[in-house]
Design a protein around this motif. Structure first.
Motif, PDB file in Angstrom:
ATOM      1  N   ALA A  61     -52.114   7.047 -29.193  1.00  0.00           N
ATOM      2  CA  ALA A  61     -52.351   6.192 -30.340  1.00  0.00           C
ATOM      3  C   ALA A  61     -51.049   5.548 -30.823  1.00  0.00           C
ATOM      4  O   ALA A  61     -51.052   4.395 -31.270  1.00  0.00           O
ATOM      5  CB  ALA A  61     -52.935   7.032 -31.473  1.00  0.00           C
ATOM      6  N   SER A  62     -49.930   6.258 -30.656  1.00  0.00           N
ATOM      7  CA  SER A  62     -48.713   5.801 -31.341  1.00  0.00           C
ATOM      8  C   SER A  62     -48.139   4.509 -30.781  1.00  0.00           C
ATOM      9  O   SER A  62     -47.398   3.805 -31.466  1.00  0.00           O
ATOM     10  CB  SER A  62     -47.634   6.878 -31.277  1.00  0.00           C
ATOM     11  OG  SER A  62     -48.162   8.091 -31.697  1.00  0.00           O
ATOM     12  N   GLY A  63     -48.465   4.175 -29.535  1.00  0.00           N
ATOM     13  CA  GLY A  63     -47.917   2.944 -28.964  1.00  0.00           C
ATOM     14  C   GLY A  63     -48.573   1.683 -29.511  1.00  0.00           C
ATOM     15  O   GLY A  63     -48.009   0.588 -29.412  1.00  0.00           O
ATOM     16  N   ILE A  64     -49.766   1.835 -30.079  1.00  0.00           N
ATOM     17  CA  ILE A  64     -50.570   0.639 -30.385  1.00  0.00           C
ATOM     18  C   ILE A  64     -49.903  -0.255 -31.442  1.00  0.00           C
ATOM     19  O   ILE A  64     -49.833  -1.476 -31.277  1.00  0.00           O
ATOM     20  CB  ILE A  64     -52.006   1.032 -30.826  1.00  0.00           C
ATOM     21  CG1 ILE A  64     -52.725   1.715 -29.659  1.00  0.00           C
ATOM     22  CG2 ILE A  64     -52.779  -0.197 -31.282  1.00  0.00           C
ATOM     23  CD1 ILE A  64     -54.110   2.252 -30.002  1.00  0.00           C
ATOM     24  N   ALA A  65     -49.397   0.336 -32.509  1.00  0.00           N
ATOM     25  CA  ALA A  65     -48.793  -0.480 -33.572  1.00  0.00           C
ATOM     26  C   ALA A  65     -47.562  -1.212 -33.043  1.00  0.00           C
ATOM     27  O   ALA A  65     -47.364  -2.404 -33.317  1.00  0.00           O
ATOM     28  CB  ALA A  65     -48.422   0.407 -34.756  1.00  0.00           C
ATOM     29  N   VAL A  91     -53.153  -4.265 -24.084  1.00  0.00           N
ATOM     30  CA  VAL A  91     -54.144  -3.309 -23.577  1.00  0.00           C
ATOM     31  C   VAL A  91     -53.580  -1.928 -23.813  1.00  0.00           C
ATOM     32  O   VAL A  91     -52.394  -1.704 -23.550  1.00  0.00           O
ATOM     33  CB  VAL A  91     -54.392  -3.492 -22.060  1.00  0.00           C
ATOM     34  CG1 VAL A  91     -55.343  -2.429 -21.535  1.00  0.00           C
ATOM     35  CG2 VAL A  91     -54.948  -4.868 -21.774  1.00  0.00           C
ATOM     36  N   PHE A  92     -54.396  -1.011 -24.344  1.00  0.00           N
ATOM     37  CA  PHE A  92     -53.883   0.357 -24.467  1.00  0.00           C
ATOM     38  C   PHE A  92     -54.699   1.302 -23.601  1.00  0.00           C
ATOM     39  O   PHE A  92     -55.918   1.226 -23.538  1.00  0.00           O
ATOM     40  CB  PHE A  92     -53.809   0.840 -25.920  1.00  0.00           C
ATOM     41  CG  PHE A  92     -55.101   0.887 -26.673  1.00  0.00           C
ATOM     42  CD1 PHE A  92     -55.552  -0.210 -27.374  1.00  0.00           C
ATOM     43  CD2 PHE A  92     -55.860   2.054 -26.700  1.00  0.00           C
ATOM     44  CE1 PHE A  92     -56.736  -0.170 -28.088  1.00  0.00           C
ATOM     45  CE2 PHE A  92     -57.040   2.118 -27.419  1.00  0.00           C
ATOM     46  CZ  PHE A  92     -57.488   1.007 -28.110  1.00  0.00           C
ATOM     47  N   ALA A  93     -53.980   2.181 -22.887  1.00  0.00           N
ATOM     48  CA  ALA A  93     -54.630   3.198 -22.073  1.00  0.00           C
ATOM     49  C   ALA A  93     -55.282   4.214 -23.002  1.00  0.00           C
ATOM     50  O   ALA A  93     -54.705   4.606 -24.017  1.00  0.00           O
ATOM     51  CB  ALA A  93     -53.605   3.874 -21.171  1.00  0.00           C
ATOM     52  N   LYS A  94     -56.512   4.617 -22.645  1.00  0.00           N
ATOM     53  CA  LYS A  94     -57.259   5.562 -23.482  1.00  0.00           C
ATOM     54  C   LYS A  94     -57.105   6.979 -22.955  1.00  0.00           C
ATOM     55  O   LYS A  94     -57.049   7.194 -21.746  1.00  0.00           O
ATOM     56  CB  LYS A  94     -58.737   5.170 -23.502  1.00  0.00           C
ATOM     57  CG  LYS A  94     -58.962   3.812 -24.122  1.00  0.00           C
ATOM     58  CD  LYS A  94     -60.393   3.647 -24.558  1.00  0.00           C
ATOM     59  CE  LYS A  94     -60.524   2.357 -25.347  1.00  0.00           C
ATOM     60  NZ  LYS A  94     -61.753   2.321 -26.133  1.00  0.00           N
ATOM     61  N   LYS A  95     -57.067   7.903 -23.894  1.00  0.00           N
ATOM     62  CA  LYS A  95     -56.873   9.303 -23.508  1.00  0.00           C
ATOM     63  C   LYS A  95     -58.189  10.032 -23.274  1.00  0.00           C
ATOM     64  O   LYS A  95     -58.213  11.079 -22.659  1.00  0.00           O
ATOM     65  CB  LYS A  95     -56.072  10.032 -24.599  1.00  0.00           C
ATOM     66  CG  LYS A  95     -54.622   9.565 -24.656  1.00  0.00           C
ATOM     67  CD  LYS A  95     -53.838  10.275 -25.723  1.00  0.00           C
ATOM     68  CE  LYS A  95     -52.381   9.861 -25.690  1.00  0.00           C
ATOM     69  NZ  LYS A  95     -51.620  10.328 -26.842  1.00  0.00           N
ATOM     70  N   ASN A  96     -59.277   9.483 -23.789  1.00  0.00           N
ATOM     71  CA  ASN A  96     -60.574  10.147 -23.618  1.00  0.00           C
ATOM     72  C   ASN A  96     -61.539   9.223 -22.887  1.00  0.00           C
ATOM     73  O   ASN A  96     -61.578   8.031 -23.161  1.00  0.00           O
ATOM     74  CB  ASN A  96     -61.187  10.497 -24.972  1.00  0.00           C
ATOM     75  CG  ASN A  96     -60.327  11.495 -25.702  1.00  0.00           C
ATOM     76  OD1 ASN A  96     -59.991  12.534 -25.161  1.00  0.00           O
ATOM     77  ND2 ASN A  96     -59.955  11.153 -26.925  1.00  0.00           N
TER      78      ASN A  96
END
Ligand code: 5GP
Length: 192
Positions: free
Chosen positions: A59-63, A77-82
């Motif tokens: 989550a922390s990379g998104i901002a 694009v953000f990689a999802k962990k779930n």
């Protein structure tokens, strides 16, 4: 980046296990003024690289990625962990071991959001052992996109990740690099 060093000295807290708590400005409460300066710094460094997309990890990379993307004018694009039911297309996956929890899990990106012809800038908040970045680099490689560069806000220079990622030949730029940290003092490398 002097401003970032100042904020880290004033507000970051060193926790046991080489964990730096930055939740008052970077990954829980967000200092938007600081994030804007971080975004500008990444833009200055990578503006001539022909970046077409920014990739980060939740989550922390998104901002960090979202604010930086405004300077580049490209999507994030953000990689999802779930794995959720919302991920219904073909997936790009890579294993990542969490620095803070020690668990290994797959991070995923839908193939339709990353592919040949893209030139990707990877951004993240921390670089420690290099597992998160290795996973993201592998995802870029498997997608057929090219890797334009990697921007990290805080690199722990005393850990193995920096050498690991630079050995892949990646253009890695860290805004600050910590040489050592204890409860009483954080020492930065001057040349990053
Ligand atoms: P690595 O995969 O390089 O070992 O660790 C990088 C990831 O772990 C980052 O995505 C970051 O979220 C988290 N991380 C690593 N070290 C720290 C730390 O000292 N503090 C915080 N808050 N997160 C960290």
């Amino acid at each position: 980046m002097e401003l970032l060093k100042q904020v880290i000295r004033q507000k970051a807290v060193v926790r046991p296990g080489d964990v730096l708590k930055v939740d008052s400005f970077l990954n829980h409460q967000l200092d938007i003024g600081l994030l804007n300066e971080i975004g500008k710094e990444f833009y200055c460094r990578f503006r001539n690289k022909g970046i077409t997309k920014i990739l980060t990890i939740e989550a922390s990379g998104i901002a960090i990625a979202a604010i930086t993307a405004q300077y580049f004018g490209v999507p994030v694009v953000f990689a999802k962990k779930n794995h959720t039911k919302n991920l219904d297309g073909e997936l790009l996956c890579a294993p990542v071991t969490s620095f803070t929890h020690g668990r290994t899990y797959d991070v995923t990106v839908e193939k339709k959001f990353l592919g040949p012809g893209e030139n990707v800038l990877i951004l993240d908040d921390f670089l420690a052992k290099g597992s998160a970045l290795t996973g993201l680099c592998d995802i870029v490689e498997h997608s057929g996109a090219s890797l334009g560069g990697i921007g990290i806000v805080i690199e722990k220079g005393f850990d193995v990740g920096g050498d690991l990622i630079r050995a892949r030949g990646a253009d890695l730029y860290s805004l600050v690099r910590i040489r050592s940290m204890t409860e009483n003092a954080i020492v930065f490398d001057d040349e990053v």
